[in-house]
Design a protein around this motif. Sequence first.
Motif, PDB file in Angstrom:
ATOM      1  N   UNK A 179       4.366  10.123 -16.413  1.00 27.32           N
ATOM      2  CA  UNK A 179       5.689  10.200 -15.806  1.00 27.32           C
ATOM      3  C   UNK A 179       6.724  10.265 -16.913  1.00 27.32           C
ATOM      4  N   UNK A 180       7.711  11.163 -16.745  1.00 28.80           N
ATOM      5  CA  UNK A 180       8.800  11.290 -17.710  1.00 28.80           C
ATOM      6  C   UNK A 180       8.277  11.476 -19.138  1.00 28.80           C
ATOM      7  N   UNK A 181       7.222  12.311 -19.253  1.00 24.20           N
ATOM      8  CA  UNK A 181       6.602  12.637 -20.548  1.00 24.20           C
ATOM      9  C   UNK A 181       5.962  11.430 -21.226  1.00 24.20           C
ATOM     10  N   UNK A 182       5.689  10.384 -20.477  1.00 22.42           N
ATOM     11  CA  UNK A 182       5.038   9.189 -21.012  1.00 22.42           C
ATOM     12  C   UNK A 182       3.669   9.012 -20.359  1.00 22.42           C
TER      13      UNK A 182
ATOM     14  N   UNK B  52       4.989  -1.517 -17.025  1.00 21.98           N
ATOM     15  CA  UNK B  52       6.202  -0.913 -16.482  1.00 21.98           C
ATOM     16  C   UNK B  52       5.937  -0.361 -15.085  1.00 21.98           C
ATOM     17  N   UNK B  53       6.735  -0.767 -14.076  1.00 18.65           N
ATOM     18  CA  UNK B  53       6.596  -0.148 -12.747  1.00 18.65           C
ATOM     19  C   UNK B  53       7.314   1.199 -12.724  1.00 18.65           C
ATOM     20  N   UNK B  54       6.599   2.233 -12.277  1.00 17.91           N
ATOM     21  CA  UNK B  54       7.143   3.588 -12.245  1.00 17.91           C
ATOM     22  C   UNK B  54       7.206   4.066 -10.791  1.00 17.91           C
ATOM     23  N   UNK B  55       8.381   4.504 -10.307  1.00 12.59           N
ATOM     24  CA  UNK B  55       8.456   5.049  -8.943  1.00 12.59           C
ATOM     25  C   UNK B  55       7.433   6.165  -8.754  1.00 12.59           C
ATOM     26  N   UNK B  56       6.751   6.154  -7.630  1.00 16.52           N
ATOM     27  CA  UNK B  56       5.634   7.059  -7.416  1.00 16.52           C
ATOM     28  C   UNK B  56       6.057   8.524  -7.459  1.00 16.52           C
ATOM     29  N   UNK B  57       7.297   8.841  -7.051  1.00 16.69           N
ATOM     30  CA  UNK B  57       7.710  10.240  -7.041  1.00 16.69           C
ATOM     31  C   UNK B  57       8.013  10.779  -8.437  1.00 16.69           C
ATOM     32  N   UNK B  58       7.989   9.898  -9.454  1.00 19.63           N
ATOM     33  CA  UNK B  58       8.175  10.346 -10.835  1.00 19.63           C
ATOM     34  C   UNK B  58       6.845  10.648 -11.525  1.00 19.63           C
TER      35      UNK B  58
END
Length: 226
Positions: A153-156, A132-138
């Motif tokens: 990121x996002x509790x993951x 999964x690609x995650x935006x760096x600011x997350x």
Amino acid sequence: MEMGIVRVLKERSKDIEQFKVILEDWIPKDASIVIAMEGSYVYCSASIAHVQHKIMEEVHRQSVAMQVLKNRVKTEILIDESIFGTPYYAIGYPVIIEQQEAALVIVLPSNYIPEKPEHYRFLTGKQEDDWTPIPIDQVTHIESLQKRNWFYANSEQYKTNVTLKELQLKLPEYFLRIHRSYIINIYFIKRISRDFASNFVVELKNGSLLPVSQSYINDLRKVLEF
């Protein structure tokens, strides 16, 4: 002190020259090599592009050499013409000569400032068999654990194949290394406190408590100004 440095120069002149021989294989011909110790310059191999430091001359308090002698860490900086009459880019390294702390500085013309690598815009993480690609600011923080690297990121939690050392070079400036095992996004800091042993601990907004090692506390203080 002066007699001590003169003795070191005489006894270790071959060792000092070895620095020049090694460095000349990879630094530009218009670079200068300067060595300072005990607050004075003890060696200089200057190119025609730079002002030659005089041996035994006092190290300027704003110079790269002084910062290396004080902080004992690699230092890179662009200096304007106010110090030596011409702007220059310098990289300083802490070294040991005759069991004494010294600063080895490579001085380059200001046009040698290296281009900064493009920052990551996202990190691609793995969960089980999915990527999964995650935006760096997350991304809240990155962790090295049991010889594997993870980001959150996002509790993951996501696994990444990129090392912390590689990540540190291409992360945006709001990411800060606080430990050999942790890099944090400073926008997710909730508070900084001390534990029962008076060591600094960073609490993130997601509840994570991360230790700050002594090696990185000065970086944290400098960035957050506390």
